[in-house]
Design a protein around this motif. Structure first.
Motif, PDB file in Angstrom:
ATOM      1  N   LEU A 175       0.814  -1.210   0.000  1.00 54.79           N
ATOM      2  CA  LEU A 175       0.000   0.000   0.000  1.00 54.79           C
ATOM      3  C   LEU A 175       0.853   1.268   0.000  1.00 54.79           C
ATOM      4  O   LEU A 175       0.664   2.128  -0.866  1.00 54.79           O
ATOM      5  CB  LEU A 175      -0.946  -0.040   1.198  1.00 54.79           C
ATOM      6  CG  LEU A 175      -2.257   0.708   0.992  1.00 54.79           C
ATOM      7  CD1 LEU A 175      -3.080   0.025  -0.089  1.00 54.79           C
ATOM      8  CD2 LEU A 175      -3.039   0.735   2.302  1.00 54.79           C
ATOM      9  N   PRO A 176       1.811   1.393   0.934  1.00 57.18           N
ATOM     10  CA  PRO A 176       2.626   2.610   0.913  1.00 57.18           C
ATOM     11  C   PRO A 176       3.371   2.785  -0.407  1.00 57.18           C
ATOM     12  O   PRO A 176       3.446   3.900  -0.929  1.00 57.18           O
ATOM     13  CB  PRO A 176       3.625   2.381   2.055  1.00 57.18           C
ATOM     14  CG  PRO A 176       2.987   1.406   2.927  1.00 57.18           C
ATOM     15  CD  PRO A 176       2.159   0.542   2.065  1.00 57.18           C
ATOM     16  N   GLN A 177       3.856   1.682  -0.961  1.00 56.76           N
ATOM     17  CA  GLN A 177       4.612   1.797  -2.204  1.00 56.76           C
ATOM     18  C   GLN A 177       3.693   2.140  -3.362  1.00 56.76           C
ATOM     19  O   GLN A 177       4.072   2.907  -4.254  1.00 56.76           O
ATOM     20  CB  GLN A 177       5.352   0.491  -2.475  1.00 56.76           C
ATOM     21  CG  GLN A 177       6.342   0.551  -3.596  1.00 56.76           C
ATOM     22  CD  GLN A 177       7.483   1.502  -3.282  1.00 56.76           C
ATOM     23  OE1 GLN A 177       8.158   1.359  -2.289  1.00 56.76           O
ATOM     24  NE2 GLN A 177       7.688   2.497  -4.122  1.00 56.76           N
ATOM     25  N   ALA A 178       2.490   1.593  -3.348  1.00 57.22           N
ATOM     26  CA  ALA A 178       1.556   1.892  -4.430  1.00 57.22           C
ATOM     27  C   ALA A 178       1.126   3.343  -4.380  1.00 57.22           C
ATOM     28  O   ALA A 178       0.857   3.972  -5.415  1.00 57.22           O
ATOM     29  CB  ALA A 178       0.340   0.971  -4.336  1.00 57.22           C
ATOM     30  N   VAL A 179       1.058   3.915  -3.196  1.00 62.08           N
ATOM     31  CA  VAL A 179       0.675   5.324  -3.075  1.00 62.08           C
ATOM     32  C   VAL A 179       1.799   6.219  -3.591  1.00 62.08           C
ATOM     33  O   VAL A 179       1.546   7.261  -4.183  1.00 62.08           O
ATOM     34  CB  VAL A 179       0.328   5.635  -1.602  1.00 62.08           C
ATOM     35  CG1 VAL A 179       0.134   7.122  -1.397  1.00 62.08           C
ATOM     36  CG2 VAL A 179      -0.926   4.889  -1.197  1.00 62.08           C
ATOM     37  N   HIS A 180       3.022   5.805  -3.379  1.00 60.79           N
ATOM     38  CA  HIS A 180       4.170   6.594  -3.848  1.00 60.79           C
ATOM     39  C   HIS A 180       4.942   5.829  -4.895  1.00 60.79           C
ATOM     40  O   HIS A 180       5.971   5.233  -4.592  1.00 60.79           O
ATOM     41  CB  HIS A 180       5.122   6.894  -2.694  1.00 60.79           C
ATOM     42  CG  HIS A 180       4.449   7.574  -1.560  1.00 60.79           C
ATOM     43  ND1 HIS A 180       4.125   8.897  -1.579  1.00 60.79           N
ATOM     44  CD2 HIS A 180       4.018   7.097  -0.374  1.00 60.79           C
ATOM     45  CE1 HIS A 180       3.536   9.209  -0.445  1.00 60.79           C
ATOM     46  NE2 HIS A 180       3.444   8.133   0.301  1.00 60.79           N
ATOM     47  N   THR A 210       2.076   8.182   5.885  1.00 64.40           N
ATOM     48  CA  THR A 210       0.930   7.370   5.476  1.00 64.40           C
ATOM     49  C   THR A 210       0.040   7.068   6.674  1.00 64.40           C
ATOM     50  O   THR A 210       0.427   7.240   7.818  1.00 64.40           O
ATOM     51  CB  THR A 210       1.419   6.044   4.866  1.00 64.40           C
ATOM     52  OG1 THR A 210       2.515   5.622   5.644  1.00 64.40           O
ATOM     53  CG2 THR A 210       1.821   6.245   3.444  1.00 64.40           C
ATOM     54  N   ASP A 211      -1.133   6.603   6.339  1.00 62.25           N
ATOM     55  CA  ASP A 211      -2.111   6.367   7.408  1.00 62.25           C
ATOM     56  C   ASP A 211      -1.649   5.314   8.403  1.00 62.25           C
ATOM     57  O   ASP A 211      -2.164   5.231   9.504  1.00 62.25           O
ATOM     58  CB  ASP A 211      -3.439   5.916   6.783  1.00 62.25           C
ATOM     59  CG  ASP A 211      -4.091   7.074   6.082  1.00 62.25           C
ATOM     60  OD1 ASP A 211      -3.751   8.214   6.429  1.00 62.25           O
ATOM     61  OD2 ASP A 211      -4.922   6.833   5.187  1.00 62.25           O
TER      62      ASP A 211
END
Lengths: 187, 841
Positions: free
Chosen positions: B301-306, B349-350
């Motif tokens: 998730l964090p990587q997909a966001v950035h 991130t969240d």
């Protein structure tokens, strides 16, 4: 919890939950299973504790029991009148004991009752013979049945009185790890 | 009749002791017709042990002429007739009954049957007092300060417990007081204990709810009606609300239970054995869901966001990627290579809920307050470590639980008894399966009998030699086959590797990319073919060996399959971690390549399982039914299928480091596999003929899942993290010597930034980098296991001693009763003369 059910009062449901191994949802599901056996007999309102009993013929025709050789014994053991006619309480009781959550001791107690055909609180030779004949559909010869009976009593009878008491039975069950998973009916 | 009165006078205890069952008709105790009839005839005192009495009578009647007059009294004769009619088909077992052959008199039988140990669980009163004792023990256990009254009452539990109050005249009153005591105890227990006690009582629901309402009523009594103080009412409401929410939570959890209907259908038809395969599949599914949630939340998730800036444009999607996992997929979050090696800085991130979470406990979220950031290498490192750690704990826990359930004390005793009482599978509801099951039980009983009767079959030394030769031949074949397969994989993978390197260096690379990509599938294909074919060879060997006991056969089959799979995976791990990681010439990152390989292996394995299901089960059934005209369907091989599952799971665990999304693939695979296997089993298979020890096999499989599979995978992953240089051009750890350095660097940085945290750095240096502590930890773990096994061993010895004691006491009892009987006989002879004189008068 969307639709408020009116079959049981909250107190009744609480009591059932405290006395059986079922959740609210399962209790309701079992009620509907019970009712489906005879919709004309079982009312949809159980708040006033109606005295309804379903005859053994109906109970024994459930798919869970239909082909079980011990179905009559199961129904007799769990019914209050001893003849297999079941109230809703008995019905819940039966599936509670046969559920996954029931502890070994409880299961062993009722299994003992089921195999004790003549209700004399001992599993004696005649009980064993009946059990064997039901298990194997009378496929064993008389000689074999006799030998198996002797061996079984020889193996499991700890106090040498020639028959199995509840204690003997429980001792044996402790050593049979598969018992818990086989003495179990999924609803 | 007169004799009975005599006995009653001699033994007042038995007369009163006999009343209880008749009084307690209302409870679950069911009384047969005999007892009912008997009580109608006004013979309450003989309700007990009627059967024995009856037999006893019959025997005595035949042998003792003088008793004839007294025994042939009306109702009894009548009853015996009826009884004989009812059991006409049953053979007379008097001659074989060991106790009956001693010919106890009825009085002795009565005493025997009213002995305390005999009345446990017999009547409602006994049950209540038994549970009174249990609640008492529980209370003492919990509170450890019972009142004096309690002590005096519980000081002699054995006497109270087993209904000895029967010698007071009114058992009803005694039962009422006992119920009161029980209720009293129940309300002194905590809520959960009370519910547990209530549920475990072998009484009917009606009786239980009566007890429950009594217990509840008394609790409320001290605060009647409106006089409840505000706070306690509040407390009451809170408790109620809490309980309601707990129940609804439980129902919710229960509704989450996956595949309940499907599992019921499978178990209804095939019983517990086949069911265990599906349950195992479900367990694996949960492991993967856990792994997926962890990696998804903290890595993907964090990587997909950035998304990182990609250098070249993406390759077009051609469809082959689904099989090979390469090409289009190679630059996605799927693989290690895509993840960035810097701290994601724009905003936290969240996941940064636990912003100050200390790193020492392994949480991957690291959001230092000053500059909100997400350190990707660190997250990668700790997420994988954390996931493996939790999985390990869950696995070890479930393994030990399973061990505790299945490997009870001495298993060799009472096999036949267990077979008779525990082999019926109450779950099975399909008619043909029921029939099959009773056939199976029948044959098993016959086999057991034969085994018991001819235990010492003499085998000549020549036969022995022959057997040993056959065994060694079979093992030689299996080992040779396995070695050949391992070697072929070794050389083939070497060839493929060289081929790939040459191709990547030569300028002809772009000639046919599709073909190149497809050639990557060759190695997984080879492995899957071997996995499919070699078990056949093993089956052949097992057929040659012709083992007597089915369990040995199963164990040998499992051992051989395991040997094959372990050696294949060993070779492959060497190929990936040794060869590929060592001399990948910097073309692309080797981690992504290994990840793709694992993806391919997983997928091809799945496809071959499907083919196996289709060919081995469906087509074989059609062939054997249509062509061979056999009625039998193939049997579902539980052991082999479970081993396949374990193999697949090992691949998934191996690949998590290189392919963080591999658990998702595995989840999909398992879901599909469940439905396919279920329908295949329902359509094509029949219930297994061989007996299958479910709990033991489940334990073995969980152990296998833990020991070679999980431990092997985690050793590989740890090795990769600790001592292999990550590729320099991609991935979160580029530029570092080992993946493990990420943590070290971070700790050093932290120390520089904030000198106060130097303790943490030092702790990290000592605990994680120093192998000494690792060894100490492992040593402690081993020692704990050792002590545990010692304790179990001691308990086993004590249990065998206790069993011996029980047997001795049984003998003692028998001896005493014989003495009693003989004394009684001596006394009776004059008495009887007297009575016979009376009756003649």
């Amino acid at each position: 919890m969307g639709n408020k059910q009116t079959i049981f009062t909250t107190q009744q449901l609480d009591a059932y939950q405290d006395c059986t191994y079922f959740t609210r949802k399962e209790i309701l599901r079992l009620f509907y299973r019970y009712r489906d056996l005879a919709p004309q007999l079982v009312p949809l309102d159980y708040t006033s504790h109606p005295d309804v009993k379903l005859p053994y013929e109906l109970i024994g025709s459930m798919p869970e029991l239909k082909d079980n050789p011990f179905r009559q014994r199961i129904a007799e053991v769990f019914s209050e009148d001893g003849e297999g006619n079941m109230t809703l309480d008995d019905f819940l009781d039966m599936f509670s004991v046969l559920s996954e959550m029931a502890p070994r001791d409880l299961k062993a107690y009722y299994a003992f009752k089921i195999y004790d055909f003549n209700n004399d609180d001992f599993i004696c030779k005649s009980d064993l013979e009946k059990t064997l004949n039901k298990l194997t559909r009378n496929e064993l010869t008389e000689d074999e049945v006799r030998m198996v009976c002797e061996k079984v009593i020889d193996e499991a009878d700890l106090d040498n009185d020639g028959r199995l008491s509840l204690e003997d039975f429980q001792h044996m069950i402790v050593r049979a790890p598969d018992f818990l998973s086989t003495f179990h009916i999924r609803i | 009749m007169a004799r009975n009165v005599n006995f009653a006078l001699d033994y007042p205890l038995m007369e009163t002791g006999l009343e209880s069952p008749v009084d307690e008709d209302g409870v679950h105790d069911l009384f047969n017709q005999l007892i009912a009839e008997q009580s109608q005839n006004g013979k309450l005192s003989e309700a007990y042990e009627l059967q024995q009495l009856q037999r006893d009578l019959e025997e005595e009647e035949e042998e003792e002429d003088r008793d004839r007059v007294t025994y042939l009294s009306g109702p009894r004769q009548d009853l015996r007739e009826r009884r004989r009619q009812r059991e006409a088909d049953q053979q007379d077992d008097n001659a074989t009954d060991s106790l009956m052959s001693e010919r106890w008199s009825s009085a002795t039988m009565k005493i025997l049957s009213s002995m305390p140990s005999r009345t446990i669980g017999r009547s409602r009163g006994a049950i209540i007092s038994q549970y009174y004792n249990r609640t008492m023990q529980l209370r003492r256990h919990r509170q450890s300060r019972p009142s004096i009254k309690d002590l005096s009452r519980s000081a002699r539990p054995s006497i109270r417990g087993y209904g000895m109050e029967t010698d007071s005249a009114d058992t009803d009153a005694a039962e009422v007081t006992k119920t009161q005591y029980l209720v009293n105890n129940l309300q002194n227990l905590s809520l959960s204990d009370r519910i547990r006690m209530l549920r475990a009582m072998p009484l009917s629901v009606a009786a239980k709810s009566e007890l429950r309402s009594l217990a509840l009523k008394k609790v409320k009594r001290p605060h009647p009606g409106s006089q409840i103080p505000c706070c306690s009412r509040l407390k009451y409401y809170i408790i109620i609300a809490f309980r309601q929410s707990w129940y609804s939570w439980l129902s919710f959890l229960h509704s989450l239970q996956l595949w309940q209907v499907a599992l019921k259908r499978v178990s209804g038809r095939f019983g517990t054995g086949v069911l265990s395969y599906f349950l195992f599949l479900k367990t694996l599914l949960f492991f993967n869901v856990f792994l997926f949630v962890v990696t998804g939340a903290f890595l993907v998730l964090p990587q997909a966001v950035h998304p990182p800036a990609l250098s070249d444009e993406r390759r077009p999607f051609s469809g082959l990627e689904l099989l090979t996992g390469a090409g289009y997929f190679s630059d996605t979050v799927m693989y290690y290579g895509y993840y960035s090696n810097y701290t994601l800085r724009q905003h936290c991130t969240d996941d940064g809920d636990g912003q100050k979470l200390s790193v020492s406990n392994g949480t991957s979220v690291e959001c230092v307050l000053r500059h909100l950031s997400y350190n990707m290498p660190l997250a990668y490192f700790f997420t994988i470590g954390f996931a493996f750690f939790i999985t390990c704990i869950i696995l070890v826990y479930s393994m030990s639980k399973s061990f505790g359930q299945s490997f009870r004390i001495d298993k060799s005793h009472s096999i036949l008894a267990m077979k008779v009482f525990c082999s019926w599978d109450f779950k099975v509801i399909k008619k043909t399966s029921v029939k099959l099951m009773s056939e199976n039980i029948c044959t098993q009983l016959k086999e057991l009998l034969a085994e018991v009767n001819h235990k010492h079959v003499m085998i000549t030394s020549c036969q022995k030699l022959l057997k040993v030769m056959v065994y060694s031949l079979a093992w030689a074949i299996c080992i040779a086959g396995t070695t050949a397969c391992a070697l072929s994989i070794y050389f083939f993978s070497q060839y493929m590797h060289q081929n790939l390197q040459e191709r990547s260096q030569s300028p002809l690379k772009a000639q046919n990319p599709l073909l190149n990509e497809a050639s990557l599938l060759a190695l997984p294909m080879l492995v899957s073919v071997i996995n499919l074919l070699l078990p056949g060879l093993f089956n052949l060997a097992a057929w040659m060996e012709d083992y007597q006991s089915p369990s040995v056969c199963t164990y040998v089959a499992i051992g051989r399959n395991l040997m094959l799979k372990v050696s294949i995976l060993g070779v492959l791990c060497y190929h990936w971690l040794g060869r590929v990681a060592a001399d990948f010439n910097g073309i692309m990152c080797w981690e992504s390549f290994v990840g793709q390989e694992l993806y391919r292996f997983l997928l091809i394995d799945f496809i071959f399982t499907l083919l196996d299901t289709l060919l081995g089960e469906l087509l074989w059934r059609l062939f054997s039914q249509k062509v061979l005209k056999r009625r039998r369907k193939p049997v579902f091989d539980i052991a082999r299928n479970v081993l396949d599952l374990i193999y697949g799971q090992t691949l998934a665990w191996l690949g998590v480091l290189f392919t963080p999304l591999l658990p998702a693939v595995q989840i999909l695979k398992l879901l599909l596999l469940f439905y396919i296997k279920k329908s295949s089993v329902m359509m094509n298979c029949q219930s297994p003929r061989k007996p299958y020890r479910v709990s033991q096999m489940t334990t073995i499989f969980i152990t296998l899942l833990c020991f070679p599979s999980f431990i092997g995978a985690s050793v590989c992953v740890t090795y990769t993290m600790w001592s292999i240089t990550p590729s320099s051009s991609c991935g979160p750890f580029r530029g570092l010597k080992t993946m493990f350095q990420a943590g070290k660097l971070w700790v050093q940085e932290l120390e520089k930034d904030n000198p106060k945290l130097s303790i943490l750095a030092r702790a990290h240096a000592y605990l994680v980098e120093n192998p000494f502590f690792l060894f100490v930890g492992a040593g402690i773990f081993l020692i704990v296991i050792y002590f545990h096994s010692q304790v179990v061993d001691g308990q086993r010895k004590i249990i065998s001693l206790l069993q011996e004691q029980i047997e001795n006491e049984g003998d003692d009892k028998k001896f005493l009763i014989t003495r009693l009987q003989s004394i009684h006989e001596q006394k009776r002879t004059p008495a009887r003369r007297l009575t016979s004189q009376d009756s003649s008068c």
